[in-house]
Design an enzyme around this catalytic site. Structure first.
Site, PDB file in Angstrom:
ATOM      1  N   GLY A 114       0.843  -1.235  -0.012  1.00  0.00           N
ATOM      2  CA  GLY A 114       0.009  -0.033   0.013  1.00  0.00           C
ATOM      3  C   GLY A 114       1.002   1.177  -0.204  1.00  0.00           C
ATOM      4  O   GLY A 114       0.345   2.274   0.479  1.00  0.00           O
ATOM      5  N   SER A 115       2.249   0.971  -0.326  1.00  0.00           N
ATOM      6  CA  SER A 115       2.854   2.143  -0.524  1.00  0.00           C
ATOM      7  C   SER A 115       3.269   2.909   0.734  1.00  0.00           C
ATOM      8  O   SER A 115       3.285   4.142   0.663  1.00  0.00           O
ATOM      9  CB  SER A 115       2.617   3.198  -1.641  1.00  0.00           C
ATOM     10  OG  SER A 115       2.376   2.338  -2.930  1.00  0.00           O
ATOM     11  N   TYR A 126      -5.833  -8.373   1.513  1.00  0.00           N
ATOM     12  CA  TYR A 126      -4.851  -8.994   2.122  1.00  0.00           C
ATOM     13  C   TYR A 126      -5.266 -10.088   3.216  1.00  0.00           C
ATOM     14  O   TYR A 126      -4.351 -11.088   3.119  1.00  0.00           O
ATOM     15  CB  TYR A 126      -3.784  -7.976   2.905  1.00  0.00           C
ATOM     16  CG  TYR A 126      -3.070  -7.056   2.057  1.00  0.00           C
ATOM     17  CD1 TYR A 126      -3.335  -5.872   1.691  1.00  0.00           C
ATOM     18  CD2 TYR A 126      -1.919  -7.624   1.256  1.00  0.00           C
ATOM     19  CE1 TYR A 126      -2.687  -4.896   0.827  1.00  0.00           C
ATOM     20  CE2 TYR A 126      -1.471  -6.898   0.440  1.00  0.00           C
ATOM     21  CZ  TYR A 126      -1.687  -5.629   0.146  1.00  0.00           C
ATOM     22  OH  TYR A 126      -1.094  -4.848  -0.786  1.00  0.00           O
ATOM     23  N   SER A 190       5.308  -4.943  -2.213  1.00  0.00           N
ATOM     24  CA  SER A 190       5.513  -3.378  -2.270  1.00  0.00           C
ATOM     25  C   SER A 190       5.971  -2.781  -1.231  1.00  0.00           C
ATOM     26  O   SER A 190       7.209  -3.367  -0.590  1.00  0.00           O
ATOM     27  CB  SER A 190       3.953  -2.970  -2.432  1.00  0.00           C
ATOM     28  OG  SER A 190       3.870  -1.377  -2.225  1.00  0.00           O
ATOM     29  N   PHE A 237      -0.735   0.545 -14.631  1.00  0.00           N
ATOM     30  CA  PHE A 237      -1.470   0.551 -13.511  1.00  0.00           C
ATOM     31  C   PHE A 237      -0.519   1.709 -12.499  1.00  0.00           C
ATOM     32  O   PHE A 237      -0.987   2.395 -11.689  1.00  0.00           O
ATOM     33  CB  PHE A 237      -1.800  -0.276 -12.585  1.00  0.00           C
ATOM     34  CG  PHE A 237      -2.522  -1.464 -13.318  1.00  0.00           C
ATOM     35  CD1 PHE A 237      -1.817  -2.563 -13.389  1.00  0.00           C
ATOM     36  CD2 PHE A 237      -3.761  -1.131 -13.673  1.00  0.00           C
ATOM     37  CE1 PHE A 237      -2.747  -3.580 -14.101  1.00  0.00           C
ATOM     38  CE2 PHE A 237      -4.509  -2.129 -14.142  1.00  0.00           C
ATOM     39  CZ  PHE A 237      -3.925  -3.383 -14.715  1.00  0.00           C
ATOM     40  N   ASP A 288       6.399  -4.327 -13.850  1.00  0.00           N
ATOM     41  CA  ASP A 288       6.408  -3.369 -12.980  1.00  0.00           C
ATOM     42  C   ASP A 288       7.669  -2.272 -13.173  1.00  0.00           C
ATOM     43  O   ASP A 288       8.684  -2.398 -13.333  1.00  0.00           O
ATOM     44  CB  ASP A 288       7.123  -3.917 -11.601  1.00  0.00           C
ATOM     45  CG  ASP A 288       6.770  -3.130 -10.398  1.00  0.00           C
ATOM     46  OD1 ASP A 288       6.650  -1.822 -10.377  1.00  0.00           O
ATOM     47  OD2 ASP A 288       7.100  -3.399  -9.172  1.00  0.00           O
ATOM     48  N   GLY A 319       0.530  -6.600  -8.342  1.00  0.00           N
ATOM     49  CA  GLY A 319      -0.996  -6.913  -7.765  1.00  0.00           C
ATOM     50  C   GLY A 319      -1.262  -8.355  -8.388  1.00  0.00           C
ATOM     51  O   GLY A 319      -2.520  -8.681  -8.207  1.00  0.00           O
TER      52      GLY A 319
END
Lengths: 345, 499
Positions: A114-115, A126, A190, A237, A288, A319
């Site tokens: 979620g950065s 999750y 991530s 994305f 990515d 994702g």
């Protein structure tokens, strides 16, 4: 309509199943609404939009879960376990017996992505992923609900991760095997991958044993713009400028992306030479835009003589593991399974 | 992909909700994926061509509803952004998906069976829980002797434990309840229920959340109406209504004429409690220039109330407000010849054609027939509630609130049949029941969510959290929802699918 945008959207649509495209695009859309140009974050709307699920001790597909709240920090972790054969559904989990006295049961501490700003341990995406991890990798999973930015910047998430590691290691009911110890691995996607790395470094420095790290397209970066960032910006994305926003929200004010949190093996990073760093499984998605950083990371670990297995999934987007509707998902699960069940244990 | 056939109502109607998306919290029909994807693209383009500050402002100003329904959420944003066709929220689509929900129940997120635990690690606590479970189990099996001796044992254990907080405190109440179940009442605390209620109201945010959220929804439903009538299923001290009266007073265009009908138990002695509350509220209304009329309806039980007692006029917009009352109707003896109490009451509510029915209920499953199931559910639920209370710094609010909860616990554990009124059921069951009896959900949106979140900042304890649950809002402690607020509207007869 801007021509280049139209092309971009069509490209991502051709590489993932439609329901995956809808899922990830929906997140992307929501996230656009939440980030503000001044660096603040619409947290209330974020919590409203996030799909959450409660823990459930009634086994669903053989997995049950419960939350543990750390009274000191007020943070919870969600524990996922395979349901024992003879589960007494009286409903109270008595946390005194070890997982097993004969077999080794790996315990994977999971840091959700979620950065650093989005999602929670009880986010549906999750929760579902962790349940699948338990089933397919025959492990216990502890998902940590770490503090998020911009409200809580570096090093909060790392501290929460460190506390979770120590908590897990000290639970007698998470022990297994003949020598009654907790067989700990760490994993994250991530930003979760980034957290796993940094907690592993501290663990190595303070002589706390971690058996392995699993990094799923981990969040790393730096000041320079890599080829993959330039080539893939906005295509699958993810936009580079959004990445930049999250780093600004997480890093201490005034720091740039070469800060060691963001670029651990970069110019301001520390040496991992001679450190008892765990073996790593680094999974890189071929579509990515951050892959160059992740590949550099894997290389960097190797240069320090650490054990790294690189899983490069050429046609995967970020994702890909949220929905089990593609080969990459199963490939990843097989790799993780093998990673946490090494043959000579 | 899941395929459910709606075999009851429409012939050969196939409804598919994408199963994988459902697993991660989203409702999208497989057949609509393409359309939804297209709309997402349209919205992305709109966003790309707008300034970042415009987007942030727009996101804040818009009211979002049920994000699990991606299609509707995106459509809503698109039409809001367009400004040109600001459609009212599309309810027809809503009831469609609400129907789907009934059929999609085997996904674990929609599974009725949910159990949340209290985890115990300390040896003494483990022992205590063990004994509690065994005691409840032996009671269920009719082994009163064993149950009795276990109670003695547990009371002994407690003397060596901290009973001021945590599992020791909660276990104490449950041991006490088991004791009463076996040996009957001995020490009764003579404090009026409404006094305890008031302290409970102050000690923790659950009731305030209930009132606040319900009032928001009622206020919105009353928009554009000049004559409005609120029917409160449990007036108590009328704590919910000053805020609504004040909000109506400040309404752009001026306040409506507000009638409030408060239902409550008959008073003893010569007092008329309902009337007294009514007078106080009338005074408040007068002070803010809201034309107001009050009527009290005295009844021991909700099922004794008849609709004619409420004197609803066809000209007024009606709001029915039920804060933790509907579950009390679930204990009536099943009678194949007559509708049950809940069906009767829901039936006459529908006949009033309310603009809105606000329902707040405990998010718990305390209505299982099996004693063990009920006991363990209650143990977990009240452990969490007591946990949240621990942070309350104010006495005697906290102590009184605990007694208030203790009474609930006793009712769940000790009583059977019609005497057991605390028959809490979770949202998922209420949705099913209300859907079947001709109600459709009115979604509570991000504005209600935001205000509820702000309300929580007034409480010092940081574990409280508001969550959005497919159009309803829940308030919980850490990750466990404890109370659920929802709003409903009667489906017009012609659109009803009878099950």
């Amino acid at each position: 309509m801007a021509g280049s945008n139209e092309v971009n959207l069509n490209e991502s649509k051709s590489v993932v199943p439609l329901n995956t495209w809808v899922l990830i695009s929906n997140f992307k859309l929501a996230y656009n609404l939440l980030r503000r140009a001044d660096g603040t974050f619409n947290r209330e709307l974020a919590e409203f939009l996030d799909r959450k699920v409660p823990a459930n001790t009634i086994p669903v597909d053989g997995v049950f879960s419960f939350d543990h709240v750390d009274r000191n920090t007020g943070l919870f972790s969600r524990v996922y376990q395979p349901a024992p054969e003879n589960v007494t559904t009286c409903g109270i989990i008595e946390l005194e017996k070890p997982l097993s006295t004969t077999e080794i049961v790996p315990v994977i501490i999971f840091f959700h992505g979620g950065s650093f700003s989005h999602s929670s341990a009880n986010s549906a995406i999750y929760d579902t992923f962790c349940r699948r991890l338990v089933t397919m990798c025959k492990a216990v999973v502890v998902s940590v609900n770490y503090r998020r930015s911009p409200e809580h910047r570096y090093p909060c998430a790392y501290e929460d991760g460190w506390n979770a590691l120590n908590w897990v290691k000290s639970r007698t009911w998470l022990q297994s095997g003949k020598d009654s110890k907790v067989y700990v691995y760490m994993a994250g996607d991530s930003s979760g991958g980034n957290i796993a790395h940094h907690v592993a470094v501290r663990a190595a420095e303070e002589d706390v044993e971690v058996l392995g790290n699993i990094l799923l397209h981990p969040l790393f970066g730096g000041e320079k713009r890599t080829e993959s960032e330039k080539k893939l910006d906005g295509k699958y994305f993810v936009k580079l400028q959004d990445r930049d926003w999250y780093w600004r929200a997480f890093l201490p004010e005034g720091e740039d992306r070469d800060h060691h949190a963001c670029n651990p093996l970069g110019p301001k990073g520390k040496s991992l030479k001679g450190l008892k760093f765990p073996k790593s499984l680094v999974c890189v998605a071929g579509l990515d835009l951050l892959q160059d950083w992740q590949l550099e990371y894997a290389e960097g670990l190797k240069n320090y003589d650490h054990d790294v297995k690189l899983l490069y999934l050429k046609e995967a987007t970020i994702g890909f593991y949220f929905l089990p509707n593609n080969d990459h998902f199963y490939c990843l699960m097989n790799e993780i399974n093998a990673f946490v069940h090494p043959p000579n244990c | 992909m899941e395929i459910e056939i709606d075999s009851v109502s429409s012939p050969s109607k196939v409804k598919e909700i994408d199963g994988l998306l459902a697993d991660v919290g989203y409702k999208v029909k497989s057949s609509e994926l393409h359309q939804v994807a297209q709309n997402i693209e349209r919205l992305e383009n709109v966003i790309v061509n707008s300034s970042s500050s415009d987007i942030s402002q727009f996101a804040s100003d818009t009211i979002h509803y049920d994000p699990s329904d991606i299609g509707n959420w995106v459509d809503n944003l698109l039409s809001e952004f367009d400004h040109t066709n600001s459609l009212p929220y599309d309810f027809s689509q809503l009831s469609d998906l609400a129907q789907d929900q009934h059929q999609h129940h085997h996904h674990h997120h929609q599974n009725h069976q949910l159990k949340v635990v209290t985890t115990v690690e300390e040896d003494s606590a483990i022992k205590l829980i063990h004994m509690l479970m065994t005691c409840a189990d032996s009671l269920q099996r009719g082994n009163i002797q064993l149950a009795g001796s276990l109670i003695e044992g547990m009371q002994g254990l407690l003397t060596n434990m901290n009973t001021n907080s945590g599992i020791g405190k909660v276990a104490g109440y449950f041991i006490d309840a088991l004791n009463r179940r076996i040996f009957g009442q001995n020490n009764i605390i003579h404090i009026e229920n409404d006094v305890l209620y008031h302290h409970y109201y102050e000690a923790c945010p659950y009731l305030k959340f209930a009132h606040f959220t319900a009032n928001q929804a009622i206020l919105e439903a009353f928009n554009g109406h000049d004559c409005v009538h609120v029917i409160d299923f449990n007036l108590m001290h009328g704590l919910q209504w000053p805020a609504l009266i004040q909000a109506l007073a400040l309404r752009p265009g001026g306040p409506p004429f507000l009638r409030l009908t408060g239902i409550g138990p008959p008073s003893h002695d010569d007092r008329d409690n309902l009337r007294e509350i009514g007078l106080r509220l009338a005074e408040l209304a007068r002070s803010v220039n809201v034309r107001f009329a009050f009527r009290g309806v005295a009844a021991w039980r909700l099922e004794d109330v008849k609709p004619w007692m409420l004197q609803v006029s066809s000209k007024e917009a009606v709001a029915v407000n039920s804060i933790m009352q509907l579950h009390r109707l679930l204990g009536s003896e099943p009678d194949p010849n007559n509708p049950s109490a809940i069906e009767t009451v829901l039936g006459w509510i529908r006949s009033l054609n309310p603009k809105i029915m606000t329902v707040v209920e405990q998010e718990a499953n305390h209505n299982e027939d099996g004693f063990m199931d009920r006991f363990t559910e209650a143990l977990h639920y009240y452990s969490t509630v007591f946990d949240s209370l621990e942070a309350c710094p104010v006495e005697p609010d906290k102590a009184m609130a605990e007694i208030y909860l203790q009474r609930e616990i006793c009712n769940v554990v000790c009583c059977e049949g019609p005497a057991r009124v605390e028959r809490h059921e979770p949202l998922i069951k209420w949705r099913e029941r209300l859907g079947k009896t001709g109600f459709r959900p009115l979604h509570l949106g991000s504005n209600a969510f935001k205000q509820a979140s702000m309300l929580l900042t007034l409480f010092s304890a940081e574990g409280y959290c508001v969550e959005e649950n497919q159009g309803s809002l829940t308030l919980g402690w850490h990750s466990r929802p404890l109370i659920a607020a929802s709003a409903w509207q009667a489906v017009p007869e012609t659109l009803r699918f009878d099950h």
